[in-house]
Scaffold this motif. Structure first.
Motif, PDB file in Angstrom:
ATOM      1  N   UNK A 122       0.804  -1.220   0.000  1.00 37.19           N
ATOM      2  CA  UNK A 122       0.000   0.000   0.000  1.00 37.19           C
ATOM      3  C   UNK A 122       0.841   1.277   0.000  1.00 37.19           C
ATOM      4  N   UNK A 123       0.190   2.398   0.300  1.00 38.51           N
ATOM      5  CA  UNK A 123       0.827   3.696   0.119  1.00 38.51           C
ATOM      6  C   UNK A 123       1.896   4.032   1.149  1.00 38.51           C
ATOM      7  N   UNK A 124       2.269   3.091   1.988  1.00 40.46           N
ATOM      8  CA  UNK A 124       3.506   3.271   2.749  1.00 40.46           C
ATOM      9  C   UNK A 124       4.655   3.538   1.777  1.00 40.46           C
ATOM     10  N   UNK A 125       4.517   2.999   0.576  1.00 47.40           N
ATOM     11  CA  UNK A 125       5.518   3.247  -0.481  1.00 47.40           C
ATOM     12  C   UNK A 125       5.727   4.741  -0.707  1.00 47.40           C
ATOM     13  N   UNK A 126       4.667   5.525  -0.609  1.00 47.49           N
ATOM     14  CA  UNK A 126       4.767   6.956  -0.892  1.00 47.49           C
ATOM     15  C   UNK A 126       5.530   7.716   0.188  1.00 47.49           C
ATOM     16  N   UNK A 127       5.828   7.065   1.295  1.00 46.42           N
ATOM     17  CA  UNK A 127       6.571   7.692   2.381  1.00 46.42           C
ATOM     18  C   UNK A 127       8.002   7.181   2.478  1.00 46.42           C
TER      19      UNK A 127
END
Length: 248
Positions: A122-127
């Motif tokens: 999920x968008x943990x990638x974006x951090x």
């Protein structure tokens, strides 16, 4: 070219709405207002019984960052077991180290526990600190896709980075655009980035069906209106589906 339309929901009422509007996959959550947390076991069971499309359960034990403690990873492992028992198709995970790298060791343990279920990162990638390195690590973990806004507040703003990541992926993993995707911008996001999967909630509100409403107590924060029930809006999803169909 077929497109995947994933709709995230946090209540059983929204399941049939999302599917009827054209969702090809469901991300099952609780607390979408907090970015999505792990759904209850009962929600998983009932959704699996009723759904005609694949369901992936969010595995996230709390709001906030993605640096999890050993106790929280134990919770996540138990929740993955619950998703399996409920008969869901996959899970949605993500974890980082304190320095902003992918926590590959613990993510690998989560994926191993899933025993062949599909896995979305999920968008943990974006951090993360180094997205190109993170992309390769997530590919090596064996995830099917990454849900990402291209490291921007919205997928529309991150569409150029989405394009770059998609080119680097070279078909080894799917990039799914999420965050602020709607009818007005989905075509541009797809044309700019070249991705074939999009993610949205289509969330709106309906009025409570209560005939008696007490004003003496509130169940949540002051800004929350208990007379408004957050649900997936059929038209919001259907409008995006119509744009995707026009591009297929």
């Amino acid at each position: 070219m077929p497109f995947e339309l994933e709709v995230c929901i946090d209540n059983i009422e929204s399941l049939s709405t999302a599917i009827a509007a054209g969702a090809t996959r469901i991300e099952l959550c609780s607390s979408l207002a907090l970015g999505g947390l792990t759904p209850s076991f009962g929600f998983m069971q009932q959704a699996a019984k009723q759904s005609t499309v694949p369901i992936y359960a969010m595995i996230r034990p709390r709001q906030g960052d993605f640096l999890f403690s050993p106790q929280e990873f134990d919770l996540m492992l138990a929740d993955i077991n619950a998703a399996q028992e409920a008969g869901l198709s996959g899970i949605v995970i993500g974890a980082l180290t304190a320095s902003g790298e992918i926590d590959t060791k613990n993510c690998r343990n989560l994926i191993k526990a899933a025993l062949g279920m599909g896995v979305t990162f999920h968008r943990a990638f974006d951090l993360c600190k180094e997205p190109t390195t993170a992309l390769e690590e997530i590919i090596n973990l064996g995830c099917e896709r990454i849900l990402t806004s291209g490291l921007a507040p919205t997928a529309e703003a991150g569409s150029e980075v989405l394009k770059q990541l998609n080119e680097l992926a070279k078909g080894r993993i799917s990039l799914m655009a999420g965050a602020g995707v709607n009818q007005s911008n989905v075509k541009g996001i797809i044309q700019q980035s070249g991705i074939t999967e999009v993610h949205l909630s289509g969330k709106g509100f309906r009025n409570s069906l209560m005939t008696f409403n007490s004003s003496n107590a509130k169940m949540g924060a002051d800004e929350v209106d208990d007379s408004q029930i957050p649900v997936t809006q059929h038209q919001a999803v259907a409008n995006v589906k119509a744009v995707l169909d026009s591009l297929s």
